[in-house]
Scaffold this motif. Structure first.
Motif, PDB file in Angstrom:
ATOM      1  N   PRO A   1       4.908  -2.955  13.131  1.00  0.00           N
ATOM      2  CA  PRO A   1       5.876  -4.045  12.949  1.00  0.00           C
ATOM      3  C   PRO A   1       5.853  -5.009  14.126  1.00  0.00           C
ATOM      4  CG  PRO A   1       6.893  -1.922  12.493  1.00  0.00           C
ATOM      5  CD  PRO A   1       5.549  -1.628  13.069  1.00  0.00           C
TER       6      PRO A   1
ATOM      7  N   ASN B   1      -3.802   0.871  12.996  1.00  0.00           N
ATOM      8  CA  ASN B   1      -2.563   1.483  13.493  1.00  0.00           C
ATOM      9  C   ASN B   1      -1.370   0.781  12.850  1.00  0.00           C
ATOM     10  OD1 ASN B   1      -0.843   3.101  14.971  1.00  0.00           O
ATOM     11  ND2 ASN B   1      -0.950   1.828  16.813  1.00  0.00           N
TER      12      ASN B   1
ATOM     13  N   GLY C   1       1.371  -0.170   6.848  1.00  0.00           N
ATOM     14  CA  GLY C   1       2.369  -0.787   5.985  1.00  0.00           C
ATOM     15  C   GLY C   1       1.731  -1.833   5.089  1.00  0.00           C
ATOM     16  N   VAL C   2       2.464  -2.897   4.814  1.00  0.00           N
ATOM     17  CA  VAL C   2       2.000  -3.944   3.894  1.00  0.00           C
ATOM     18  C   VAL C   2       0.604  -4.439   4.296  1.00  0.00           C
ATOM     19  CG1 VAL C   2       2.455  -6.315   3.115  1.00  0.00           C
ATOM     20  CG2 VAL C   2       4.326  -4.668   3.257  1.00  0.00           C
TER      21      VAL C   2
ATOM     22  N   VAL D   1      -4.063 -12.666   4.905  1.00  0.00           N
ATOM     23  CA  VAL D   1      -4.666 -12.394   6.228  1.00  0.00           C
ATOM     24  C   VAL D   1      -5.697 -11.262   6.187  1.00  0.00           C
ATOM     25  CG1 VAL D   1      -2.631 -13.240   7.456  1.00  0.00           C
ATOM     26  CG2 VAL D   1      -2.830 -10.788   6.973  1.00  0.00           C
TER      27      VAL D   1
ATOM     28  N   CYS E   1      -1.362  -3.058  13.044  1.00  0.00           N
ATOM     29  CA  CYS E   1      -0.515  -3.597  11.977  1.00  0.00           C
ATOM     30  C   CYS E   1       0.869  -2.970  12.044  1.00  0.00           C
ATOM     31  CB  CYS E   1      -1.154  -3.346  10.617  1.00  0.00           C
ATOM     32  SG  CYS E   1      -2.807  -4.025  10.457  1.00  0.00           S
TER      33      CYS E   1
ATOM     34  N   TRP F   1       7.964  -4.095  -1.543  1.00  0.00           N
ATOM     35  CA  TRP F   1       8.242  -2.667  -1.329  1.00  0.00           C
ATOM     36  C   TRP F   1       9.620  -2.428  -0.724  1.00  0.00           C
ATOM     37  CZ3 TRP F   1       9.169   0.421   3.022  1.00  0.00           C
ATOM     38  CH2 TRP F   1       9.078  -0.222   4.258  1.00  0.00           C
TER      39      TRP F   1
ATOM     40  N   GLY G   1      -1.385  -3.165   6.998  1.00  0.00           N
ATOM     41  CA  GLY G   1      -2.306  -2.110   7.427  1.00  0.00           C
ATOM     42  C   GLY G   1      -3.020  -1.427   6.278  1.00  0.00           C
TER      43      GLY G   1
ATOM     44  N   SER H   1      -0.169 -15.493  11.314  1.00  0.00           N
ATOM     45  CA  SER H   1       0.655 -15.091  10.168  1.00  0.00           C
ATOM     46  C   SER H   1       0.108 -15.666   8.863  1.00  0.00           C
ATOM     47  CB  SER H   1       2.086 -15.575  10.372  1.00  0.00           C
ATOM     48  OG  SER H   1       2.143 -16.970  10.147  1.00  0.00           O
TER      49      SER H   1
ATOM     50  N   ARG I   1       9.195 -16.426   0.996  1.00  0.00           N
ATOM     51  CA  ARG I   1       9.783 -15.349   0.195  1.00  0.00           C
ATOM     52  C   ARG I   1      10.824 -14.633   1.075  1.00  0.00           C
ATOM     53  NH1 ARG I   1       8.695 -12.729   4.052  1.00  0.00           N
ATOM     54  NH2 ARG I   1       7.084 -11.181   4.408  1.00  0.00           N
TER      55      ARG I   1
ATOM     56  N   VAL J   1       6.868  -4.406  17.910  1.00  0.00           N
ATOM     57  CA  VAL J   1       6.562  -3.004  18.230  1.00  0.00           C
ATOM     58  C   VAL J   1       5.114  -2.916  18.702  1.00  0.00           C
ATOM     59  CG1 VAL J   1       6.263  -0.698  17.212  1.00  0.00           C
ATOM     60  CG2 VAL J   1       8.246  -2.084  16.595  1.00  0.00           C
TER      61      VAL J   1
ATOM     62  N   GLY K   1       0.203 -11.588  13.146  1.00  0.00           N
ATOM     63  CA  GLY K   1       0.978 -12.807  13.407  1.00  0.00           C
ATOM     64  C   GLY K   1       2.367 -12.588  13.950  1.00  0.00           C
ATOM     65  N   GLY K   2       2.899 -11.365  13.845  1.00  0.00           N
ATOM     66  CA  GLY K   2       4.215 -11.087  14.404  1.00  0.00           C
ATOM     67  C   GLY K   2       4.215 -11.059  15.922  1.00  0.00           C
TER      68      GLY K   2
ATOM     69  N   SER L   1       0.788   7.898  15.269  1.00  0.00           N
ATOM     70  CA  SER L   1       0.794   6.806  16.248  1.00  0.00           C
ATOM     71  C   SER L   1       1.540   7.202  17.514  1.00  0.00           C
ATOM     72  CB  SER L   1       1.466   5.562  15.656  1.00  0.00           C
ATOM     73  OG  SER L   1       0.796   5.148  14.507  1.00  0.00           O
ATOM     74  N   LEU L   2       2.599   7.986  17.333  1.00  0.00           N
ATOM     75  CA  LEU L   2       3.357   8.492  18.477  1.00  0.00           C
ATOM     76  C   LEU L   2       3.263  10.019  18.429  1.00  0.00           C
ATOM     77  CD1 LEU L   2       6.531   6.216  18.083  1.00  0.00           C
ATOM     78  CD2 LEU L   2       4.646   5.908  19.719  1.00  0.00           C
TER      79      LEU L   2
ATOM     80  N   VAL M   1       3.801   6.392  11.743  1.00  0.00           N
ATOM     81  CA  VAL M   1       4.847   7.291  12.238  1.00  0.00           C
ATOM     82  C   VAL M   1       5.766   7.795  11.132  1.00  0.00           C
ATOM     83  CG1 VAL M   1       4.881   6.300  14.571  1.00  0.00           C
ATOM     84  CG2 VAL M   1       6.348   5.295  12.795  1.00  0.00           C
TER      85      VAL M   1
HETATM   86  N1  LIG Z   1       4.289  -8.645   5.358  1.00  0.00           N
HETATM   87  C1  LIG Z   1       3.716  -9.805   5.435  1.00  0.00           C
HETATM   88  O1  LIG Z   1       3.824 -10.633   4.524  1.00  0.00           O
HETATM   89  C2  LIG Z   1       2.882 -10.170   6.611  1.00  0.00           C
HETATM   90  C3  LIG Z   1       1.947 -11.194   6.445  1.00  0.00           C
HETATM   91  C4  LIG Z   1       1.127 -11.541   7.512  1.00  0.00           C
HETATM   92  C5  LIG Z   1       1.290 -10.910   8.734  1.00  0.00           C
HETATM   93  N2  LIG Z   1       2.233  -9.931   8.875  1.00  0.00           N
HETATM   94  C6  LIG Z   1       2.342  -9.296  10.181  1.00  0.00           C
HETATM   95  O2  LIG Z   1       1.687  -8.045  10.122  1.00  0.00           O
HETATM   96  C7  LIG Z   1       2.342  -7.133  11.001  1.00  0.00           C
HETATM   97  C8  LIG Z   1       2.755  -5.920  10.203  1.00  0.00           C
HETATM   98  O3  LIG Z   1       3.672  -6.341   9.218  1.00  0.00           O
HETATM   99  P1  LIG Z   1       3.888  -5.525   7.861  1.00  0.00           P
HETATM  100  O4  LIG Z   1       4.553  -6.458   6.944  1.00  0.00           O
HETATM  101  O5  LIG Z   1       2.621  -4.856   7.451  1.00  0.00           O
HETATM  102  O6  LIG Z   1       4.937  -4.440   8.332  1.00  0.00           O
HETATM  103  P2  LIG Z   1       5.384  -3.118   7.554  1.00  0.00           P
HETATM  104  O7  LIG Z   1       6.759  -2.824   8.007  1.00  0.00           O
HETATM  105  O8  LIG Z   1       5.095  -3.218   6.120  1.00  0.00           O
HETATM  106  O9  LIG Z   1       4.386  -2.024   8.149  1.00  0.00           O
HETATM  107  C9  LIG Z   1       4.454  -1.583   9.472  1.00  0.00           C
HETATM  108  C10 LIG Z   1       3.962  -0.149   9.516  1.00  0.00           C
HETATM  109  O10 LIG Z   1       3.931   0.271  10.880  1.00  0.00           O
HETATM  110  C11 LIG Z   1       4.528   1.550  10.972  1.00  0.00           C
HETATM  111  N3  LIG Z   1       5.052   1.742  12.333  1.00  0.00           N
HETATM  112  C12 LIG Z   1       6.321   1.669  12.788  1.00  0.00           C
HETATM  113  N4  LIG Z   1       6.356   1.905  14.110  1.00  0.00           N
HETATM  114  C13 LIG Z   1       5.086   2.126  14.506  1.00  0.00           C
HETATM  115  C14 LIG Z   1       4.487   2.418  15.748  1.00  0.00           C
HETATM  116  N5  LIG Z   1       5.190   2.543  16.878  1.00  0.00           N
HETATM  117  N6  LIG Z   1       3.137   2.574  15.785  1.00  0.00           N
HETATM  118  C15 LIG Z   1       2.394   2.441  14.653  1.00  0.00           C
HETATM  119  N7  LIG Z   1       2.921   2.171  13.452  1.00  0.00           N
HETATM  120  C16 LIG Z   1       4.254   2.013  13.378  1.00  0.00           C
HETATM  121  C17 LIG Z   1       5.578   1.562   9.884  1.00  0.00           C
HETATM  122  O11 LIG Z   1       5.902   2.899   9.518  1.00  0.00           O
HETATM  123  C18 LIG Z   1       4.881   0.804   8.766  1.00  0.00           C
HETATM  124  O12 LIG Z   1       4.109   1.658   7.951  1.00  0.00           O
HETATM  125  C19 LIG Z   1       3.483  -7.918  11.661  1.00  0.00           C
HETATM  126  O13 LIG Z   1       3.010  -8.497  12.841  1.00  0.00           O
HETATM  127  C20 LIG Z   1       3.751  -9.005  10.642  1.00  0.00           C
HETATM  128  O14 LIG Z   1       4.357 -10.127  11.219  1.00  0.00           O
HETATM  129  C21 LIG Z   1       3.006  -9.536   7.832  1.00  0.00           C
END
Ligand SMILES: NC(=O)c1ccc[n+]([C@@H]2O[C@H](COP(=O)([O-])OP(=O)(O)OC[C@H]3O[C@@H](n4cnc5c(N)ncnc54)[C@H](O)[C@@H]3O)[C@@H](O)[C@H]2O)c1
Length: 373
Positions: free
Chosen positions: A91, A11, A14-15, A309, A89, A177, A17, A143, A172, A94, A113-114, A57-58, A38
């Motif tokens: 945000p 779910n 993003g990066v 991760v 996965c 993206w 998921g 994280s 970083r 959220v 980790g968020g 998702s919603l 979403v």
């Molecule tokens: N980016 C990183 O480097 C990184 C590394 C390790 C852990 N994390 C953790 O992983 C988690 C996700 O981070 P990310 O970087 O992949 O975020 P991201 O913003 O790249 O991806 C989040 C995805 O969730 C979607 N989304 C938004 N609202 C939503 C909802 N209500 N239900 C389902 N999906 C929804 C977004 O459209 C997006 O595609 C966070 O907890 C973050 O802290 C991120």
């Protein structure tokens, strides 16, 4: 081991998921039932290209996805009805709102980790505490920074060798993206909160670890850079440190002497190795920067935040579902499926450098001892 495949949903595509989805698809003991999101932009449309069923998702965002041409297989609720484990996965912050939906569906969530440790009550790094997650109802994969700190700290702490860990993290600024949105330029931002949250977070994985972290962020998007100083319980010289790192899963040594002098060259190597998205799942430790003064050991390492991760999530799925009781077997299986290695260039390993002294490119170091690959 049970024969049925673990049925998995992702779910938030993003990066993290999208990478988790691909990694789950690569496992022969798991089935990716679908992904949910979403936003109907190019990212979720890649999931369609990959043949992953896409869910909203919603429910109220289903029409938007469909209007953009995304074939929507149903709602998150429909997806949850078909799976054993959901890797959330979404945000940070959220994601926690989804807890009630997962509970109602009787599906085990893996948080990222968020989210706060308390959401699952169990913070996971496979090589540290896999067994404690066996058959749990939920867990949190920590994280990127905490995963790296846990791998490195545990390598010494797990051997009774770490008295205290001090680490400085240069993070970083943003992910590639979204660099056009959030990138910083020509500056660096120190965090004023000491310790930064990664140290206390590592203690949720390794209770009793004496660790303090300081953090900041710089104007680059390639990965994080860590500097760790670990006071040891007895003198640990560079040879022993190096041998320990070579035995540590998901840690690989790199050498400035090979031209891997900076974050960008290590990431270029990942691209040259044709890794998916140029991902580096390992912590890359600079071999020629290892040092010891008999009281502390010193390490410099790179953390590819987008990728590190991903194997942890795969192992966490096995742990929660109880399909593999043994951590080492799960780690080995995940590593084989993704191509995780201890040596990025195993066929042309040059003579070893003398760590701590730096060796200019092309010069000869000491003989390479037999070491696990
Ligand atoms: N980016 C990183 O480097 C990184 C590394 C390790 C852990 N994390 C953790 O992983 C988690 C996700 O981070 P990310 O970087 O992949 O975020 P991201 O913003 O790249 O991806 C989040 C995805 O969730 C979607 N989304 C938004 N609202 C939503 C909802 N209500 N239900 C389902 N999906 C929804 C977004 O459209 C997006 O595609 C966070 O907890 C973050 O802290 C991120």
């Amino acid at each position: 081991m049970k024969s049925a495949k673990v049925r998995v949903a992702v779910n938030g595509y993003g990066v993290i998921g999208k990478r988790v989805a691909d990694a789950v698809s690569a496992q022969d003991d798991m089935e990716l039932v679908g992904v949910a999101d979403v936003v109907p932009d190019y990212r979720i449309r890649v999931a369609v290209e990959r043949g992953y069923p896409v869910y909203a998702s919603l429910p109220e965002r289903s029409g938007e996805l469909q209007a953009a041409g995304v074939p929507v297989a149903g709602t998150l609720q429909d997806l949850l009805a078909q799976v054993d484990v959901v890797v959330d996965c979404a945000p940070k912050r959220v994601a926690a709102a989804n807890q009630a939906a997962y509970q109602a569906a009787g599906v085990k969530p893996i948080w990222q980790g968020g989210e706060k440790h308390e959401l699952a009550g169990y913070s996971f790094v496979a090589q540290v505490n896999y067994e404690g997650a066996l058959n749990r109802d939920s867990a949190r994969v920590v994280s990127c920074n905490t995963t790296a700190l846990s791998r490195i700290s545990h390598a010494l702490h797990g051997r009774g060798l770490a008295r205290r860990v001090r680490a400085v993290l240069m993070r970083r600024a943003t992910d590639p993206w979204e660099s056009h949105r959030n990138g910083m330029i020509n500056t660096a931002t120190p965090e004023t909160k000491v310790p930064s949250h990664q140290g206390p977070d590592a203690q949720t994985v390794i209770p009793g670890l004496d660790i303090t972290t300081l953090a900041g962020a710089g104007p680059y998007n390639l990965s994080h850079l860590h500097f760790a100083m670990i006071e040891t319980t007895r003198p640990v010289d560079v040879e022993e440190l190096r041998a320990i790192l070579l035995e540590t899963p998901r840690v690989a040594l790199v050498r400035a002497a090979d031209g891997l002098e900076a974050l960008n060259s290590v990431m270029e190597l990942m691209r040259d190795l044709r890794r998916p998205r140029g991902d580096m799942w390992e912590v890359a430790v600079w071999e020629d920067a290892l040092a010891s003064d008999g009281r502390e050991v010193y390490l410099t390492f790179q953390v590819h935040n987008e990728a590190i991760v991903i194997p942890e999530n795969v192992d966490c799925i096995r742990a929660l579902s109880g399909t593999e009781p043994d951590a080492a077997r799960s780690i080995a299986k995940t590593d084989a499926s993704l191509g995780i290695t201890r040596h990025f260039l195993p066929s042309s390993r040059p003579p070893r450098v003398t760590p701590g002294q730096g060796t200019p490119a092309g010069s000869k170091g000491a003989e390479e001892p037999t070491a696990p690959r």
